[in-house]
Design a protein around this motif. Structure first.
Motif, PDB file in Angstrom:
ATOM      1  N   TYR A 171       0.835  -1.212   0.000  1.00 59.73           N
ATOM      2  CA  TYR A 171       0.000   0.000   0.000  1.00 59.73           C
ATOM      3  C   TYR A 171       0.866   1.256   0.000  1.00 59.73           C
ATOM      4  CZ  TYR A 171      -3.562   3.406   1.278  1.00 59.73           C
ATOM      5  OH  TYR A 171      -4.386   4.498   1.278  1.00 59.73           O
ATOM      6  N   ASP A 172       1.904   1.286   0.854  1.00 60.90           N
ATOM      7  CA  ASP A 172       2.797   2.445   0.906  1.00 60.90           C
ATOM      8  C   ASP A 172       3.515   2.656  -0.425  1.00 60.90           C
ATOM      9  OD1 ASP A 172       2.179   3.037   3.528  1.00 60.90           O
ATOM     10  OD2 ASP A 172       3.830   1.848   4.350  1.00 60.90           O
ATOM     11  N   LEU A 173       3.801   1.552  -1.112  1.00 58.95           N
ATOM     12  CA  LEU A 173       4.530   1.639  -2.378  1.00 58.95           C
ATOM     13  C   LEU A 173       3.716   2.366  -3.449  1.00 58.95           C
ATOM     14  CD1 LEU A 173       7.105   0.846  -3.948  1.00 58.95           C
ATOM     15  CD2 LEU A 173       5.988  -1.313  -4.518  1.00 58.95           C
ATOM     16  N   PHE A 174       2.391   2.320  -3.358  1.00 58.94           N
ATOM     17  CA  PHE A 174       1.562   3.035  -4.323  1.00 58.94           C
ATOM     18  C   PHE A 174       1.707   4.548  -4.166  1.00 58.94           C
ATOM     19  CE2 PHE A 174      -0.723  -1.043  -4.531  1.00 58.94           C
ATOM     20  CZ  PHE A 174      -0.819  -1.183  -5.906  1.00 58.94           C
ATOM     21  N   ALA A 175       2.070   5.007  -2.973  1.00 61.88           N
ATOM     22  CA  ALA A 175       2.214   6.437  -2.732  1.00 61.88           C
ATOM     23  C   ALA A 175       3.615   6.940  -3.036  1.00 61.88           C
ATOM     24  CB  ALA A 175       1.857   6.757  -1.278  1.00 61.88           C
ATOM     25  N   GLU A 176       4.620   6.104  -2.838  1.00 56.38           N
ATOM     26  CA  GLU A 176       6.008   6.542  -3.025  1.00 56.38           C
ATOM     27  C   GLU A 176       6.908   5.354  -3.297  1.00 56.38           C
ATOM     28  OE1 GLU A 176       8.346   9.707  -3.598  1.00 56.38           O
ATOM     29  OE2 GLU A 176       6.464  10.036  -2.534  1.00 56.38           O
ATOM     30  N   ASN A 177       7.854   5.546  -4.213  1.00 60.64           N
ATOM     31  CA  ASN A 177       8.786   4.467  -4.521  1.00 60.64           C
ATOM     32  C   ASN A 177       9.912   4.443  -3.493  1.00 60.64           C
ATOM     33  OD1 ASN A 177      10.329   2.467  -5.649  1.00 60.64           O
ATOM     34  ND2 ASN A 177      11.135   3.720  -7.315  1.00 60.64           N
ATOM     35  N   PHE A 178       9.782   3.558  -2.507  1.00 58.43           N
ATOM     36  CA  PHE A 178      10.829   3.464  -1.488  1.00 58.43           C
ATOM     37  C   PHE A 178      11.967   2.547  -1.935  1.00 58.43           C
ATOM     38  CE2 PHE A 178       7.102   0.859  -0.031  1.00 58.43           C
ATOM     39  CZ  PHE A 178       7.603  -0.401  -0.348  1.00 58.43           C
ATOM     40  N   LEU A 268     -10.906  -1.159 -14.647  1.00 60.79           N
ATOM     41  CA  LEU A 268     -12.228  -1.005 -15.262  1.00 60.79           C
ATOM     42  C   LEU A 268     -12.547  -2.173 -16.199  1.00 60.79           C
ATOM     43  CD1 LEU A 268     -12.106   2.831 -16.007  1.00 60.79           C
ATOM     44  CD2 LEU A 268     -13.470   1.678 -14.248  1.00 60.79           C
ATOM     45  N   GLU A 269     -11.529  -2.640 -16.912  1.00 66.33           N
ATOM     46  CA  GLU A 269     -11.733  -3.782 -17.806  1.00 66.33           C
ATOM     47  C   GLU A 269     -12.079  -5.040 -17.025  1.00 66.33           C
ATOM     48  OE1 GLU A 269      -8.297  -4.197 -20.233  1.00 66.33           O
ATOM     49  OE2 GLU A 269      -8.630  -2.342 -21.360  1.00 66.33           O
ATOM     50  N   LYS A 270     -11.483  -5.185 -15.843  1.00 72.20           N
ATOM     51  CA  LYS A 270     -11.745  -6.361 -15.009  1.00 72.20           C
ATOM     52  C   LYS A 270     -13.038  -6.216 -14.220  1.00 72.20           C
ATOM     53  CE  LYS A 270      -6.807  -7.311 -14.348  1.00 72.20           C
ATOM     54  NZ  LYS A 270      -5.697  -7.321 -13.368  1.00 72.20           N
ATOM     55  N   GLY A 271     -13.507  -4.974 -14.084  1.00 77.27           N
ATOM     56  CA  GLY A 271     -14.726  -4.739 -13.318  1.00 77.27           C
ATOM     57  C   GLY A 271     -14.527  -4.837 -11.826  1.00 77.27           C
ATOM     58  N   SER A 272     -13.300  -4.569 -11.354  1.00 80.21           N
ATOM     59  CA  SER A 272     -13.032  -4.626  -9.915  1.00 80.21           C
ATOM     60  C   SER A 272     -11.930  -3.641  -9.554  1.00 80.21           C
ATOM     61  CB  SER A 272     -12.610  -6.040  -9.492  1.00 80.21           C
ATOM     62  OG  SER A 272     -11.418  -6.417 -10.150  1.00 80.21           O
ATOM     63  N   LEU A 273     -11.912  -3.242  -8.275  1.00 77.80           N
ATOM     64  CA  LEU A 273     -10.871  -2.332  -7.818  1.00 77.80           C
ATOM     65  C   LEU A 273      -9.582  -3.097  -7.575  1.00 77.80           C
ATOM     66  CD1 LEU A 273     -12.860  -0.136  -5.256  1.00 77.80           C
ATOM     67  CD2 LEU A 273     -12.318   0.368  -7.640  1.00 77.80           C
ATOM     68  N   GLY A 274      -8.460  -2.474  -7.944  1.00 71.58           N
ATOM     69  CA  GLY A 274      -7.168  -3.126  -7.781  1.00 71.58           C
ATOM     70  C   GLY A 274      -6.052  -2.109  -7.826  1.00 71.58           C
ATOM     71  N   TYR A 275      -5.009  -2.413  -8.593  1.00 68.72           N
ATOM     72  CA  TYR A 275      -3.845  -1.536  -8.672  1.00 68.72           C
ATOM     73  C   TYR A 275      -4.220  -0.123  -9.129  1.00 68.72           C
ATOM     74  CZ  TYR A 275       0.044  -4.735  -7.767  1.00 68.72           C
ATOM     75  OH  TYR A 275       0.946  -5.561  -7.167  1.00 68.72           O
ATOM     76  N   GLY A 276      -5.150  -0.022 -10.054  1.00 67.61           N
ATOM     77  CA  GLY A 276      -5.531   1.294 -10.569  1.00 67.61           C
ATOM     78  C   GLY A 276      -6.076   2.191  -9.485  1.00 67.61           C
ATOM     79  N   TYR A 277      -6.983   1.653  -8.676  1.00 66.00           N
ATOM     80  CA  TYR A 277      -7.559   2.434  -7.578  1.00 66.00           C
ATOM     81  C   TYR A 277      -6.480   2.817  -6.567  1.00 66.00           C
ATOM     82  CZ  TYR A 277     -10.145   3.470  -3.301  1.00 66.00           C
ATOM     83  OH  TYR A 277     -10.595   4.060  -2.152  1.00 66.00           O
ATOM     84  N   LEU A 278      -5.671   1.848  -6.154  1.00 65.31           N
ATOM     85  CA  LEU A 278      -4.643   2.105  -5.142  1.00 65.31           C
ATOM     86  C   LEU A 278      -3.584   3.082  -5.637  1.00 65.31           C
ATOM     87  CD1 LEU A 278      -4.201  -1.536  -3.778  1.00 65.31           C
ATOM     88  CD2 LEU A 278      -5.248   0.397  -2.587  1.00 65.31           C
ATOM     89  N   PHE A 279      -3.205   2.952  -6.911  1.00 66.68           N
ATOM     90  CA  PHE A 279      -2.177   3.842  -7.449  1.00 66.68           C
ATOM     91  C   PHE A 279      -2.695   5.274  -7.531  1.00 66.68           C
ATOM     92  CE2 PHE A 279       0.806   5.568 -10.588  1.00 66.68           C
ATOM     93  CZ  PHE A 279       2.004   5.054 -10.119  1.00 66.68           C
TER      94      PHE A 279
END
Length: 331
Positions: A171-178, A268-279
């Motif tokens: 989760y933290d990685l989506f906000a900043e590249n550590f 959106l193509e998969k119809g579910s929340l995932g990397y796109g939402y978190l990023f």
């Protein structure tokens, strides 16, 4: 252009082919930055751990100049350099994939030409990987602020890079590249699940790779009480000697947005929340962080101006008192 025609490889050890597979492949990307490449060669080959192959990938730079520099340090490299040359630059992530695939090893470590390591970096990172059997580790890292002028590197300041992180979450990685490349070492076997670096991404491909990495594997921190990796930045330099994060032509915000859009479209193509939402949530958090940093910078500048004005006023008052005293003495 076929790869076999565009890559010229020179191995500076005539017996390399008969040696056992090295435990670590150290990958260095470079292009026309000899002053920085020289420092990185010293950094890699002054390691206490020596079971490695150092692949220097010259991505469209001066071929002869790099060969002469590598030859200059033959006494230090001890036959552990594989030099690769590409006539035309293929981009930053091809500059990861090509050298990685050109050799075999147990672990991968990226050492860009402008960064550096503590002499015990490889020793302690390999020891942790061996002991814990995790697939990736990140070293305690210092950020070094420097500038280059008149063919000399000048250190200006330093701080610890992301000192608040003792453990690493996806989760933290989506906000900043550590996981900046100089600090990260991982097992080669992860490519089977994770895949290689995405060569279609011109900026932040290393970040996208680590996002895929953490989908399957955890990363642990190696902190012996002092920094093992040094992430060098040059805000005042531009062009070939600068950093991509400060280069307007390689806007990280622009490429981060494109990456966020790509991930969200996949959701959106998969119809579910995932990397796109978190990023995208991470993008929003990062933007707020930048706004806060900008506010703090402006407050600091304003505070400095107020202090300067206060000193000027105090100095003026002292001068006025002196004038009054002198006038009274004359009377």
């Amino acid at each position: 252009m076929h790869l076999k025609n565009s890559i010229i490889t020179a191995v500076y050890n005539r017996e390399m082919s008969s040696m056992n597979t090295p435990r670590v492949a150290v990958i260095t990307r470079t292009k026309d930055r000899l002053i920085l490449l020289e420092r990185s060669i010293k950094s890699v080959h002054q390691q206490t751990f020596t079971d490695f192959i150092h692949v220097i990938y010259n991505d469209g730079g001066d071929k002869k100049a790099v060969e002469e520099l590598v030859a200059k340090y033959e006494h230090l490299t001890n036959g552990r350099v594989k030099l690769m040359y590409n006539k035309e630059s293929r981009g930053p992530d091809a500059a990861f994939n090509v050298p990685i695939k050109s050799v075999d090893s147990e672990f991968i470590a990226i050492h860009d030409d402008d960064d550096s390591w503590h002499p015990r970096f490889l020793e302690l990172m390999v020891a942790h990987l061996d002991k814990t059997k995790v697939k990736g580790v990140i070293a305690r890292t210092d950020r070094i602020y420097e500038s280059i002028s008149n063919n000399a590197i000048r250190i200006q300041d330093r701080d610890q890079y992301m000192p608040h992180l003792s453990h690493f979450s996806l989760y933290d990685l989506f906000a900043e590249n550590f996981a900046v490349p100089i600090s990260f070492m991982y097992a080669r076997e992860v490519f089977k699940k994770v895949g290689y670096y995405d060569e279609a991404i011109r900026v932040s491909g290393d970040w996208e790779f680590v996002l895929r990495f953490m989908r399957f594997y955890d990363i642990e921190k190696v902190d012996p009480g002092y920094p093992l990796a040094f992430y060098h930045v040059r805000p005042s330099n531009s062009g070939i000697l600068g950093n991509s994060i400060y280069d307007p032509s390689k806007s990280h915000v622009q490429y981060h947005t494109k990456l966020a859009n790509r991930f969200l479209r996949e959701d959106l193509e998969k119809g579910s929340l995932g990397y796109g939402y978190l990023f995208n949530v991470g993008n929003a958090e990062r933007a707020r962080g930048w706004e806060l940093e900008e506010m703090q910078r402006r407050i600091h500048e304003l505070s400095d101006k107020i202090d300067s004005q206060a000193q000027l006023i105090a100095s003026s008052k002292l001068s006025l008192r002196g004038v009054k005293r002198a006038a009274k003495e004359k009377l």
